[in-house]
Design a protein around this motif. Structure first.
Motif, PDB file in Angstrom:
ATOM      1  N   LEU A  56      24.108  27.552  13.621  1.00  0.00           N
ATOM      2  CA  LEU A  56      25.509  27.954  13.628  1.00  0.00           C
ATOM      3  C   LEU A  56      26.415  26.736  13.488  1.00  0.00           C
ATOM      4  O   LEU A  56      25.958  25.600  13.554  1.00  0.00           O
ATOM      5  CB  LEU A  56      25.837  28.702  14.929  1.00  0.00           C
ATOM      6  N   ASP A  57      27.698  26.987  13.311  1.00  0.00           N
ATOM      7  CA  ASP A  57      28.699  25.924  13.153  1.00  0.00           C
ATOM      8  C   ASP A  57      29.176  25.479  14.537  1.00  0.00           C
ATOM      9  O   ASP A  57      29.928  26.189  15.212  1.00  0.00           O
ATOM     10  CB  ASP A  57      29.879  26.446  12.329  1.00  0.00           C
ATOM     11  N   PHE A  58      28.737  24.295  14.966  1.00  0.00           N
ATOM     12  CA  PHE A  58      29.081  23.779  16.294  1.00  0.00           C
ATOM     13  C   PHE A  58      30.582  23.622  16.473  1.00  0.00           C
ATOM     14  O   PHE A  58      31.141  23.990  17.517  1.00  0.00           O
ATOM     15  CB  PHE A  58      28.371  22.445  16.531  1.00  0.00           C
ATOM     16  N   GLU A  59      31.281  23.083  15.480  1.00  0.00           N
ATOM     17  CA  GLU A  59      32.715  22.854  15.588  1.00  0.00           C
ATOM     18  C   GLU A  59      33.481  24.161  15.781  1.00  0.00           C
ATOM     19  O   GLU A  59      34.457  24.216  16.533  1.00  0.00           O
ATOM     20  CB  GLU A  59      33.244  22.124  14.336  1.00  0.00           C
ATOM     21  N   GLU A  60      33.045  25.222  15.125  1.00  0.00           N
ATOM     22  CA  GLU A  60      33.701  26.517  15.274  1.00  0.00           C
ATOM     23  C   GLU A  60      33.450  27.113  16.656  1.00  0.00           C
ATOM     24  O   GLU A  60      34.299  27.803  17.217  1.00  0.00           O
ATOM     25  CB  GLU A  60      33.218  27.497  14.204  1.00  0.00           C
ATOM     26  N   LEU A  61      32.277  26.825  17.227  1.00  0.00           N
ATOM     27  CA  LEU A  61      31.973  27.323  18.567  1.00  0.00           C
ATOM     28  C   LEU A  61      32.836  26.649  19.630  1.00  0.00           C
ATOM     29  O   LEU A  61      33.039  27.189  20.722  1.00  0.00           O
ATOM     30  CB  LEU A  61      30.487  27.091  18.899  1.00  0.00           C
ATOM     31  N   LEU A  62      33.363  25.467  19.326  1.00  0.00           N
ATOM     32  CA  LEU A  62      34.216  24.751  20.268  1.00  0.00           C
ATOM     33  C   LEU A  62      35.631  25.321  20.308  1.00  0.00           C
ATOM     34  O   LEU A  62      36.364  25.096  21.268  1.00  0.00           O
ATOM     35  CB  LEU A  62      34.279  23.260  19.907  1.00  0.00           C
ATOM     36  N   LYS A  63      36.026  26.038  19.277  1.00  0.00           N
ATOM     37  CA  LYS A  63      37.393  26.541  19.172  1.00  0.00           C
ATOM     38  C   LYS A  63      37.542  27.905  19.845  1.00  0.00           C
ATOM     39  O   LYS A  63      36.568  28.615  20.081  1.00  0.00           O
ATOM     40  CB  LYS A  63      37.792  26.663  17.699  1.00  0.00           C
ATOM     41  N   SER A  64      38.792  28.244  20.171  1.00  0.00           N
ATOM     42  CA  SER A  64      39.099  29.591  20.664  1.00  0.00           C
ATOM     43  C   SER A  64      39.267  30.482  19.446  1.00  0.00           C
ATOM     44  O   SER A  64      40.366  30.699  18.948  1.00  0.00           O
ATOM     45  CB  SER A  64      40.381  29.572  21.501  1.00  0.00           C
ATOM     46  N   SER A  65      38.146  30.986  18.942  1.00  0.00           N
ATOM     47  CA  SER A  65      38.172  31.696  17.667  1.00  0.00           C
ATOM     48  C   SER A  65      37.319  32.961  17.722  1.00  0.00           C
ATOM     49  O   SER A  65      36.524  33.171  18.638  1.00  0.00           O
ATOM     50  CB  SER A  65      37.616  30.787  16.554  1.00  0.00           C
ATOM     51  N   GLU A  66      37.490  33.813  16.719  1.00  0.00           N
ATOM     52  CA  GLU A  66      36.664  35.011  16.611  1.00  0.00           C
ATOM     53  C   GLU A  66      35.203  34.636  16.397  1.00  0.00           C
ATOM     54  O   GLU A  66      34.295  35.357  16.831  1.00  0.00           O
ATOM     55  CB  GLU A  66      37.160  35.876  15.445  1.00  0.00           C
ATOM     56  N   TYR A  67      34.991  33.508  15.740  1.00  0.00           N
ATOM     57  CA  TYR A  67      33.618  33.039  15.505  1.00  0.00           C
ATOM     58  C   TYR A  67      32.907  32.824  16.835  1.00  0.00           C
ATOM     59  O   TYR A  67      31.775  33.273  17.034  1.00  0.00           O
ATOM     60  CB  TYR A  67      33.663  31.739  14.698  1.00  0.00           C
ATOM     61  N   LYS A  68      33.580  32.126  17.770  1.00  0.00           N
ATOM     62  CA  LYS A  68      32.984  31.876  19.079  1.00  0.00           C
ATOM     63  C   LYS A  68      32.756  33.184  19.829  1.00  0.00           C
ATOM     64  O   LYS A  68      31.716  33.390  20.452  1.00  0.00           O
ATOM     65  CB  LYS A  68      33.869  30.956  19.907  1.00  0.00           C
ATOM     66  N   GLU A  69      33.750  34.079  19.784  1.00  0.00           N
ATOM     67  CA  GLU A  69      33.635  35.337  20.518  1.00  0.00           C
ATOM     68  C   GLU A  69      32.465  36.171  19.993  1.00  0.00           C
ATOM     69  O   GLU A  69      31.827  36.895  20.751  1.00  0.00           O
ATOM     70  CB  GLU A  69      34.944  36.128  20.414  1.00  0.00           C
ATOM     71  N   LYS A  70      32.173  36.052  18.714  1.00  0.00           N
ATOM     72  CA  LYS A  70      31.079  36.810  18.113  1.00  0.00           C
ATOM     73  C   LYS A  70      29.738  36.460  18.742  1.00  0.00           C
ATOM     74  O   LYS A  70      28.857  37.319  18.898  1.00  0.00           O
ATOM     75  CB  LYS A  70      31.042  36.534  16.601  1.00  0.00           C
ATOM     76  N   TYR A  71      29.581  35.183  19.119  1.00  0.00           N
ATOM     77  CA  TYR A  71      28.302  34.723  19.665  1.00  0.00           C
ATOM     78  C   TYR A  71      28.351  34.470  21.173  1.00  0.00           C
ATOM     79  O   TYR A  71      27.370  33.998  21.749  1.00  0.00           O
ATOM     80  CB  TYR A  71      27.871  33.432  18.961  1.00  0.00           C
ATOM     81  N   ARG A  72      29.475  34.774  21.818  1.00  0.00           N
ATOM     82  CA  ARG A  72      29.643  34.445  23.232  1.00  0.00           C
ATOM     83  C   ARG A  72      28.558  35.064  24.115  1.00  0.00           C
ATOM     84  O   ARG A  72      27.971  34.403  24.967  1.00  0.00           O
ATOM     85  CB  ARG A  72      31.021  34.881  23.731  1.00  0.00           C
ATOM     86  N   PHE A  73      28.286  36.361  23.938  1.00  0.00           N
ATOM     87  CA  PHE A  73      27.311  37.040  24.784  1.00  0.00           C
ATOM     88  C   PHE A  73      25.934  36.399  24.684  1.00  0.00           C
ATOM     89  O   PHE A  73      25.272  36.126  25.697  1.00  0.00           O
ATOM     90  CB  PHE A  73      27.228  38.525  24.417  1.00  0.00           C
ATOM     91  N   ASP A  74      25.477  36.143  23.457  1.00  0.00           N
ATOM     92  CA  ASP A  74      24.165  35.522  23.265  1.00  0.00           C
ATOM     93  C   ASP A  74      24.141  34.098  23.829  1.00  0.00           C
ATOM     94  O   ASP A  74      23.119  33.646  24.365  1.00  0.00           O
ATOM     95  CB  ASP A  74      23.804  35.485  21.772  1.00  0.00           C
ATOM     96  N   MET A  75      25.260  33.396  23.706  1.00  0.00           N
ATOM     97  CA  MET A  75      25.354  32.036  24.234  1.00  0.00           C
ATOM     98  C   MET A  75      25.248  32.038  25.756  1.00  0.00           C
ATOM     99  O   MET A  75      24.587  31.183  26.352  1.00  0.00           O
ATOM    100  CB  MET A  75      26.685  31.398  23.812  1.00  0.00           C
ATOM    101  N   ILE A  76      25.920  33.004  26.383  1.00  0.00           N
ATOM    102  CA  ILE A  76      25.877  33.115  27.841  1.00  0.00           C
ATOM    103  C   ILE A  76      24.454  33.369  28.316  1.00  0.00           C
ATOM    104  O   ILE A  76      23.964  32.724  29.250  1.00  0.00           O
ATOM    105  CB  ILE A  76      26.818  34.246  28.323  1.00  0.00           C
ATOM    106  N   LYS A  77      23.787  34.295  27.672  1.00  0.00           N
ATOM    107  CA  LYS A  77      22.411  34.629  28.047  1.00  0.00           C
ATOM    108  C   LYS A  77      21.494  33.425  27.888  1.00  0.00           C
ATOM    109  O   LYS A  77      20.678  33.119  28.769  1.00  0.00           O
ATOM    110  CB  LYS A  77      21.913  35.800  27.185  1.00  0.00           C
ATOM    111  N   TRP A  78      21.628  32.725  26.786  1.00  0.00           N
ATOM    112  CA  TRP A  78      20.803  31.534  26.520  1.00  0.00           C
ATOM    113  C   TRP A  78      21.092  30.448  27.553  1.00  0.00           C
ATOM    114  O   TRP A  78      20.178  29.814  28.088  1.00  0.00           O
ATOM    115  CB  TRP A  78      21.117  31.034  25.118  1.00  0.00           C
TER     116      TRP A  78
END
Length: 229
Positions: A91-113
């Motif tokens: 995934l795009d690390f820089e996009e995951l750092l932002k308050s964006s829809e991209y981050k929200e899309k993967y938030r649940f899986d990130m939390i679990k991991w």
């Protein structure tokens, strides 16, 4: 040279209020920190910030760091988590750092991991996030669990800050309740924690004079902590 505590003790209540109002203590923070002996093996103080999604904690973290100046650095506990998650899942690390829809899309899986990593080693991300940090003041922008706070409290001088906003204000900033996210430990793990200071951040117009005064108070308390070392 007088300690910050002695300086503040010597000021009358009205003078303290006036200095906080004009930001003079913030302007002088660099000079005051420069007068303190340095323990290069550890930060002088760790300001630990927490808050719900869209409470504005990242924004206030930046404002606080700007006011303290070059003696501070921002420590994001989520950064190493997001970096490794991005690598593992292409995934795009820089996009995951932002308050964006991209981050929200993967938030649940990130939390679990992330929970799986923490279950094996509660201090794992705290250690990664602070590797190479050399500033005298660390501002941890995103504490989410009791183990995050405990990690720093066991090792350093700490000052805990909770950023709070009403649900209606958070909704105006784009928040929507998401099951599995907003009712998970990552959002609720510190709900019953007592903090050194709580800031109500319901402004939709940036840093108001009232918010600025609250940030000044945090700086004063942090400097007083350092003077007591």
């Amino acid at each position: 040279m007088m300690t910050v505590e002695e300086i503040l003790t010597g000021l009358t209540h009205n003078w303290k209020k006036a200095l906080l109002a004009v930001g003079a203590l913030s302007i002088g923070a660099t000079l005051l920190w420069k007068s303190f002996p340095r323990n290069k093996a550890a930060p002088d103080c760790v300001i630990i910030i927490s808050g719900k999604r869209k409470s504005g904690k990242d924004y206030l973290t930046g404002a606080l760091s700007e006011r303290i100046g070059t003696y501070s650095s921002v420590v994001r506990l989520s950064a190493p988590l997001k970096r490794q998650f991005a690598i593992d899942h292409n995934l795009d690390f820089e996009e995951l750092l932002k308050s964006s829809e991209y981050k929200e899309k993967y938030r649940f899986d990130m939390i679990k991991w992330g929970e799986e990593k923490r279950a094996a080693d509660p201090g794992y991300f705290c250690r990664l996030a602070t590797e190479g940090q050399t500033a005298r003041v660390w501002i941890v922008s995103d504490a989410r669990r009791k183990t995050d706070i405990e990690y720093f409290q066991k090792r350093y001088n700490t000052y805990t800050l909770r950023v709070s906003s009403t649900e209606s204000v958070r909704e105006q900033r784009g928040w929507r309740f998401t099951s599995g996210v907003d009712d998970a430990e990552s959002e609720c793990g510190l709900d019953d924690t007592e903090f050194d200071h709580v800031v109500e951040n319901n402004s939709l117009e940036g840093i108001t004079p009232a918010l600025d005064r609250e940030l000044q108070k945090v700086i004063v308390h942090a400097m007083t902590l350092v003077s007591r070392r």
